[in-house]
Scaffold this active site. Sequence first.
Site, mmCIF file in Angstrom:
data_model
loop_
_atom_site.group_PDB
_atom_site.id
_atom_site.type_symbol
_atom_site.label_atom_id
_atom_site.label_comp_id
_atom_site.label_asym_id
_atom_site.label_seq_id
_atom_site.Cartn_x
_atom_site.Cartn_y
_atom_site.Cartn_z
ATOM 1 N N HIS A 176 -7.283 -6.055 1.198
ATOM 2 C CA HIS A 176 -6.109 -5.216 1.448
ATOM 3 C C HIS A 176 -5.319 -5.653 2.688
ATOM 4 O O HIS A 176 -4.355 -5.004 3.057
ATOM 5 C CB HIS A 176 -6.585 -3.767 1.619
ATOM 6 C CG HIS A 176 -5.527 -2.727 1.389
ATOM 7 N ND1 HIS A 176 -4.917 -2.541 0.167
ATOM 8 C CD2 HIS A 176 -4.965 -1.803 2.209
ATOM 9 C CE1 HIS A 176 -4.040 -1.554 0.251
ATOM 10 N NE2 HIS A 176 -4.033 -1.100 1.481
ATOM 11 N N ASP B 119 -10.127 -5.680 -2.864
ATOM 12 C CA ASP B 119 -9.497 -4.631 -2.060
ATOM 13 C C ASP B 119 -10.377 -3.380 -2.114
ATOM 14 O O ASP B 119 -10.635 -2.838 -3.189
ATOM 15 C CB ASP B 119 -8.111 -4.352 -2.675
ATOM 16 C CG ASP B 119 -7.279 -3.396 -1.860
ATOM 17 O OD1 ASP B 119 -7.827 -2.429 -1.308
ATOM 18 O OD2 ASP B 119 -6.049 -3.615 -1.786
ATOM 19 N N SER C 272 0.842 -1.204 0.000
ATOM 20 C CA SER C 272 0.000 0.000 0.000
ATOM 21 C C SER C 272 0.877 1.254 0.000
ATOM 22 O O SER C 272 1.649 1.442 -0.942
ATOM 23 C CB SER C 272 -0.947 -0.064 1.203
ATOM 24 O OG SER C 272 -1.974 0.881 1.071
#
Lengths: 278, 278
Positions: free
Chosen positions: B256, B223, B147
């Site tokens: 995620h 996600d 991320s």
Amino acid sequence: MEVVSSNRMFEGMQQVVEHRSEQLSSDMRYGLYLPDNYEDNRASLLWLSGLTCTHENFMTKACAQRVASELGLALIIPDTSPRGENVPDDPQGAYDFGLGAGFYVDATEPPWSEHYRMRSYVLDELLPGVSSEFGLDTDRVAISGHSMGGHGALTLALSNPGRFRSVSAFAPICAPTQCPWGQKALSGYLGDDRNTWRAHDACALIEDGARVPEILVDQGLDDDFLAEQLKPELLEAACERAGIDLTLRRQRGYDHSYYFIASFIEDHLRWHNRRLGG
Amino acid sequence: MEVVSSNRMFEGMQQVVEHRSEQLSSDMRYGLYLPDNYEDNRASLLWLSGLTCTHENFMTKACAQRVASELGLALIIPDTSPRGENVPDDPQGAYDFGLGAGFYVDATEPPWSEHYRMRSYVLDELLPGVSSEFGLDTDRVAISGHSMGGHGALTLALSNPGRFRSVSAFAPICAPTQCPWGQKALSGYLGDDRNTWRAHDACALIEDGARVPEILVDQGLDDDFLAEQLKPELLEAACERAGIDLTLRRQRGYDHSYYFIASFIEDHLRWHNRRLGG
């Protein structure tokens, strides 16, 4: 039973399920890993966690899902005590009694006896409920756990012959009647009559005639709780006298943490899987 | 540099190291996994974590140590921002700016510019310091992250040719100049002149001529941040135009979380290890 979270991990789903427990008079959560790779009526491993844990520790830190997914093995991961505002806790907020420290017994002493019934919760409510809800084979269940949960795995397996196909433990409290953690918990939940404690002590159960065919235990030699609380040598002696096939692996350098569990969980899952007919 | 904790995990030691950072004017901790199985001058992977993380998330949740131990690969795991009472945080305590959200840039705007220098910290202080202290080969370093840390991995590799042997990412913020997280962070740390932002945007760097030979990216299709914040399609287009060999794996069902990272970290470690000459 309501699925409150669901995350894909390896080839399967890591879920958290919430339900109302009648045994505990408490809303509870448990972790459930369901591999894609399974037949109807799949086998499962019941994991019992240690002091201070919730259902989350094993889910997030042990990485057992990798091999569980490969083997098609479901993982059932209960919390370690009743929860909620109406559930009494240790008056001093101690980590080793009350919330997070149910010790897998049914308390008989007030005020604990109303909610602290983790033994009946796990055996008579959670396992049947999960199995029915998610299509697990109640005849092919393995049990394992860590520390207080290792004690839980050993005592539940020893006192329920045939209920679990196989039993293993990581750094279990082997003789709670003979260590401070166990004496505090058993006197608190069950009262001062030590005769009632023996049914919740793996070594005493074996001395009193309880049997399982074999046990696998991993124990780190750098575990800070080894000598005072865990005492694997007492389990070793009890198994030897009883003719129980104990494999006790003393692991040099490993401590009491989930780093230790993660390092050896694969061995345990494969060991159980062979005994589950996998 | 002081080792403040050390836990045996698989065939190696998971350590936490504390040191004073001159770049950040802050006391910092980082994670360091050192496998037993290594030569002097061993290869390493630098892992950059995402928003809200510390050095601990990857250590405890990704289970990368299993394969790192097998490969003899060290893991270096910095924190995500400066820390301490004297370090300013987002006035509203937002999760996506300030503490836990350093974005791997050197801030130029007050009050952030005094402490928020994560880019220089990682490249010029942490990596050389760890390598020297623990005998790592500075010529054989891979970089990856998740991320915000995937953004960090891509931009640090693209803007430091030859510094890293290989680069990969999990669910990276591919174009921070074009998403809310990135715009908030870059305007806050660097000010409103968008020309200064381009050096910290993987897609803009590639458009402006930066090159790496190849990139591996895993991206979960479930996600929640995929469309608004991560935008892997922009990286895909930029790499295609630039002739960069991008392997972008869209993973159906994954989100995620670290459950996603744990599921695919083995592939990344083996991919990096081949490029590290392992």
